[in-house]
Design an enzyme around this catalytic site. Structure first.
Site, PDB file in Angstrom:
ATOM      1  N   ASN A   9      52.369 -37.770  73.202  1.00 38.01           N
ATOM      2  CA  ASN A   9      53.554 -37.056  73.676  1.00 38.01           C
ATOM      3  C   ASN A   9      54.662 -37.274  72.653  1.00 38.01           C
ATOM      4  OD1 ASN A   9      55.832 -36.113  74.972  1.00 38.01           O
ATOM      5  ND2 ASN A   9      55.431 -37.160  76.899  1.00 38.01           N
ATOM      6  N   HIS A 185      59.565 -29.167  80.626  1.00 44.47           N
ATOM      7  CA  HIS A 185      59.221 -30.420  81.322  1.00 44.47           C
ATOM      8  C   HIS A 185      58.141 -30.193  82.379  1.00 44.47           C
ATOM      9  CE1 HIS A 185      63.515 -31.765  80.127  1.00 44.47           C
ATOM     10  NE2 HIS A 185      62.643 -32.346  79.319  1.00 44.47           N
ATOM     11  N   HIS A 212      64.517 -34.265  86.275  1.00 42.17           N
ATOM     12  CA  HIS A 212      63.943 -34.931  85.100  1.00 42.17           C
ATOM     13  C   HIS A 212      65.096 -35.206  84.146  1.00 42.17           C
ATOM     14  CE1 HIS A 212      60.729 -35.578  81.969  1.00 42.17           C
ATOM     15  NE2 HIS A 212      61.805 -35.401  81.205  1.00 42.17           N
ATOM     16  N   GLY A 214      66.351 -37.379  81.057  1.00 42.09           N
ATOM     17  CA  GLY A 214      66.082 -38.240  79.909  1.00 42.09           C
ATOM     18  C   GLY A 214      67.013 -37.825  78.791  1.00 42.09           C
ATOM     19  N   ASP A 287      73.314 -41.838  74.350  1.00 44.05           N
ATOM     20  CA  ASP A 287      72.673 -42.830  75.209  1.00 44.05           C
ATOM     21  C   ASP A 287      73.582 -43.149  76.392  1.00 44.05           C
ATOM     22  OD1 ASP A 287      71.602 -45.212  76.365  1.00 44.05           O
ATOM     23  OD2 ASP A 287      70.613 -45.693  74.480  1.00 44.05           O
ATOM     24  N   ILE A 333      66.534 -41.683  82.345  1.00 38.38           N
ATOM     25  CA  ILE A 333      67.775 -41.891  83.093  1.00 38.38           C
ATOM     26  C   ILE A 333      67.494 -41.831  84.590  1.00 38.38           C
ATOM     27  CG2 ILE A 333      70.100 -41.016  83.519  1.00 38.38           C
ATOM     28  CD1 ILE A 333      69.960 -39.722  80.700  1.00 38.38           C
ATOM     29  N   GLY A 334      66.667 -40.896  84.999  1.00 38.64           N
ATOM     30  CA  GLY A 334      66.351 -40.757  86.409  1.00 38.64           C
ATOM     31  C   GLY A 334      65.690 -41.982  86.999  1.00 38.64           C
TER      32      GLY A 334
END
Length: 398
Positions: A9, A185, A212, A214, A287, A333-334
């Site tokens: 990935n 995603h 989702h 990120g 970030d 993050i989720g």
């Protein structure tokens, strides 16, 4: 007989991989690895199936300036003696995440010269990701030209959308050329849809919004485990703000950049993919952890904007679904951003969502505070597992 499948990935700034031993429907994780921070603070961590660290390396940015360079480091490890011992056998096939399948691909496919050419031709629709997805495919073709490789598309899960969801208000001939809402995603959303049958079977067939979140971010509306709508569309620029991408943007801004800033297509592309989002708004970082630790006003603004836009889009998808039975958080993050989760749920309280602070801090699966009303869940995604499963099915590996 067990076979070893490798799932790769490659993202915009990271490479994740897992090696599985498979025998029928069982998948035994032998090795997992992550090379993250490519282009900033590269770090490689590789673990065995029991989560014991096999290798860890802090790398210099000059040594890993790109995903293509990172692929060489990952490939060298995977073909070395330590990997052979840890994996426990030769690799039988490799499955890859490919971000954009365009109108051509609605399911996973075995990669041959013709498929590779079609994937490459879609690069203009995902210039940040498609070259990174292609890098390991091409590298493994050079290393092991005999090894079967499979492409699993992020857009495939969304191909069942109705025409109303997929259309833009533009002339029909452009839609027929492929200018439509694709969504991304999808590998992650497909995993969550299947995992819900295990962790929350009572709502798996209901109305679910998955967040989702990120470095890339999107939301997906599921009904009965199928994608109904998504915040991303023609490219991975649309929807909610991301690490370095703006999300939904008035097209007039692009015209403004062309006319007033004399930016050409290449400059605008670099700007939208690399200089916007949390990074652009804060002027500090993409970030969330860095922004949460900062006292800078723009860092706070960036996070406030991020939460606001996500909350707004949750409301829109709830309207599309005609209500909501659950909100699911996933991705970096989720899964790890307790404060972000809490703020999003608080902003969506009008939908009946509520959060148990202890469960949220403890990163439990069930985060909800209420015994009735919509559920709030946190489910770690596993795109590599889904890639491996598609690879096994497509190649009929026992």
């Amino acid at each position: 007989m067990q076979q070893i499948l490798l799932a790769i990935n490659a993202g915009s700034s990271s490479i994740k991989f897992q090696a599985f031993a498979t025998d029928g429907d069982r998948f035994d994780r032998r090795v997992s690895g992550l090379l993250e921070g490519i282009g900033s603070q590269p770090r490689l961590v590789i673990r065995d199936g029991g989560n014991t660290v096999l290798a860890t390396r802090e790398l210099d940015i000059a040594a890993v300036p790109s995903v293509e360079a990172g692929e060489a480091i990952v490939g060298d490890w995977l073909t070395g003696a330590m990997a052979t011992d840890a994996i426990g056998g030769p690799i039988a096939a490799i499955g890859h995440r490919v971000v954009h399948g365009g109108p051509d691909f609605s399911s996973a496919v075995r990669i041959d010269d013709a498929v590779l050419a079609r994937i490459t031709a879609l690069t203009h629709l995902a210039p940040l990701h498609q070259p990174k997805n292609l890098a390991p495919i091409l590298a493994w073709r050079r290393r092991r030209p005999d090894l079967p490789q499979v492409a699993c598309f992020d857009t495939a899960f969304h191909r069942g959308h109705g025409e109303l969801a997929d259309r833009f208000a533009i002339p029909d001939e452009l839609y027929r050329e492929g200018v439509r809402r694709y969504g991304f995603h999808g590998i992650s959303y497909e995993f969550i849809a299947e995992k819900l049958q295990e962790v929350a079977p009572s709502i798996a067939a209901g109305r679910v919004i998955v967040a989702h979140l990120g470095n890339g971010c999107s939301l997906c509306a599921l009904r009965g485990g199928r994608s109904i709508d998504s915040t991303m569309s023609f490219t991975a620029l649309d929807g909610i703000p991301m690490g370095t991408r703006p999300g939904a943007l008035d097209p007039g801004i692009v015209l403004y950049l062309m006319r007033e800033k004399a930016m050409d297509a290449a400059a605008i592309e670099r700007f939208l993919y690399h200089q916007c989002g949390l990074k652009g708004l804060s002027g500090i970082s993409n970030d969330v952890r860095v922004l949460e630790a900062s006292d800078d006003r723009l860092a706070r603004l960036a996070l406030d904007h991020f939460v606001y836009r996500i909350t707004k889009e949750i409301g829109a998808l709830a309207a599309v679904l005609g209500g909501i039975d659950a909100l699911v958080f996933t991705a970096g993050i989720g899964e790890n951003g307790a404060d972000i989760r809490a703020r999003i749920v608080a902003g969506s309280a009008w939908l009946g969502l509520s959060l148990d602070e202890g469960a949220n801090r403890a990163r439990r699966t069930d985060l909800g505070a209420g015994t009735s009303g919509p559920r709030v869940l946190m489910i770690p995604t596993d795109e590599e597992w889904m890639i491996a499963r598609h690879t096994r099915r497509l190649l009929a590996i026992a």
